[in-house]
Design an enzyme around this catalytic site. Structure first.
Site, PDB file in Angstrom:
ATOM      1  N   ARG A  92       0.268   7.824  -6.236  1.00  0.00           N
ATOM      2  CA  ARG A  92       0.088   6.987  -5.037  1.00  0.00           C
ATOM      3  C   ARG A  92       0.554   7.722  -3.788  1.00  0.00           C
ATOM      4  NH1 ARG A  92       2.691   1.137  -5.227  1.00  0.00           N
ATOM      5  NH2 ARG A  92       4.573   2.377  -4.890  1.00  0.00           N
TER       6      ARG A  92
ATOM      7  N   LYS B   2       0.937   3.717   1.171  1.00  0.00           N
ATOM      8  CA  LYS B   2       2.305   3.363   1.540  1.00  0.00           C
ATOM      9  C   LYS B   2       2.771   4.218   2.718  1.00  0.00           C
ATOM     10  CE  LYS B   2       6.392   2.046  -1.160  1.00  0.00           C
ATOM     11  NZ  LYS B   2       6.546   0.698  -0.626  1.00  0.00           N
TER      12      LYS B   2
ATOM     13  N   GLU C 102      -1.257 -10.023   0.429  1.00  0.00           N
ATOM     14  CA  GLU C 102       0.044  -9.852  -0.233  1.00  0.00           C
ATOM     15  C   GLU C 102       1.146 -10.247   0.718  1.00  0.00           C
ATOM     16  OE1 GLU C 102       1.313  -5.792  -1.105  1.00  0.00           O
ATOM     17  OE2 GLU C 102       0.045  -5.015   0.466  1.00  0.00           O
TER      18      GLU C 102
END
Ligand code: PLP
Ligand code: COI
Length: 342
Positions: free
Chosen positions: A82, A185, A221
């Site tokens: 990620r 992220k 989210e």
């Protein structure tokens, strides 16, 4: 092992100084061998791209002292992957997966005395980050980067751990947009979320729950964690959206839900479905599973469980996940990696 003198059972999710961090520098197309540093500060050029143009990506994972006394991390290869997806999106160099793993081993081993003892509920939070350190004034990627990993012992992100929280659906502010960087992220996403989070807290809620930015119809989210609901049929459902961070905890819970016969599904979830759920939770490395007590949408509030206690589904999922993480249950999925002793 000599252990630091900390009140392990009462740690919050805050920064506590440890002894060392690991730093690798990228220059002329490659990473160096990395150094172990005792410095808490980074010497940084004032025109570094991370300061002006947001070239910053990070990860979050945890090291756990296992029941047998060994130390393990959970699915760190997924964090490596990620991080590289994040780096790719904001034009930063890739961190080879074996370098990432080496950095995790180095930083955990250098700070062994800060690994919370098994059974205390605390863990060693590992925070890798990549920043553009090269100086630029025009908007373009840096020519130098730093990959740094530090650790800090932590307790639960949401106070009380498995204590249920109250969410409010945010309809004005967006965290991330389709086609943007919400699915990776990068630091800017968190700055973008501060307003909604502060607004939610000022109104007495624990956190905001975002809708998709385009239509404001579907669940996305929460600021620091993914969201899942349990339908009346006992199905685990979680939003599929291009602006949600693919959570490694959520991926794992879907596997666990499958094992438990909960037929997990990742799909677009119209916000009105919250009124049909029988249980709901937020999930992530920091949040683990934080049960949701209520969600407020416009002038309507829906409550799950009996108020102060977590719902039965959240409780079952939580215990299965944590038992694997702590080595209390065998790990049929191959998620645990033991940190080799130096
Ligand atoms: N969503 C956001 C925005 C996050 O920051 C995090 C934390 O990493 C998560 C979800 C949960 O992801 P993971 O389970 O990989 O920690
Ligand atoms: C994590 O769960 O590791 C996170 O990064 C979430 C948060 C602390 C921003």
């Amino acid at each position: 092992m000599q252990r630091a003198d900390l009140d392990w059972k009462n740690l919050d999710f805050g920064f506590r100084q440890t002894d060392y961090n690991i730093r690798y520098t990228w220059k002329d197309g490659s990473w160096d061998a990395g150094v172990t540093s005792a410095d808490q500060y980074i010497p940084l050029h004032m025109a570094a791209t991370c300061l002006h143009y947001g070239q910053e990506a990070f990860e979050g994972l945890k090291a756990y002292e296992q029941k047998d006394g060994s130390v393990a991390v959970f699915r760190d290869i997924e964090n490596a992957r990620r991080l590289n997806r994040s780096c790719e999106k904001i034009y930063m160099p890739q961190v080879p997966e074996d370098l990432f793993i080496e950095a995790i081993d180095r930083v955990v081993n250098a700070n062994r005395k800060y690994i919370p003892p098994y059974g205390t509920g605390a863990t060693l939070y590992i925070r890798p980050l990549v920043i553009g350190t090269g100086a630029r004034v025009g908007v373009k990627p840096a020519d130098e980067y730093l990959f740094l990993v530090f650790v800090t012992p932590v307790g639960p992100y949401f106070k009380g751990g498995l204590t249920p929280i109250d969410l409010v659906v945010e309809e004005v502010f967006d965290r991330a947009s389709p086609g943007g960087v919400g699915d990776v992220k990068v630091g800017g996403n968190y700055a973008a979320g501060l307003r909604a989070s502060f607004k939610a807290k000022a109104a007495g809620y624990t956190e905001a729950l975002y809708l998709d930015a385009k239509e404001k119809k579907f669940l996305d989210e929460s600021g620091p964690a993914n969201f899942f609901g349990i339908t009346g049929e006992g199905q685990y459902v979680t939003p599929r959206s291009g602006s949600v961070l693919p959570s490694i905890t959520n991926m794992s819970l879907q596997e666990i839900a499958r094992e438990m016969g909960m037929n997990p599904q990742s799909r677009a979830i119209p916000v009105e479905e919250i009124f049909g759920f029988v249980d709901a939770g937020c999930c992530g490395t920091a949040a683990v599973i934080t049960p949701v007590k209520s969600i407020t949408y416009r002038d309507k509030k829906v409550s799950y469980g009996n108020g102060s206690e977590p719902g039965p589904w959240c409780t079952k999922l939580y215990h299965r996940l944590v038992r694997i993480q702590l080595g209390e249950d065998p790990d049929p999925f191959g998620w645990i990696r033991k940190i080799p002793q130096p």
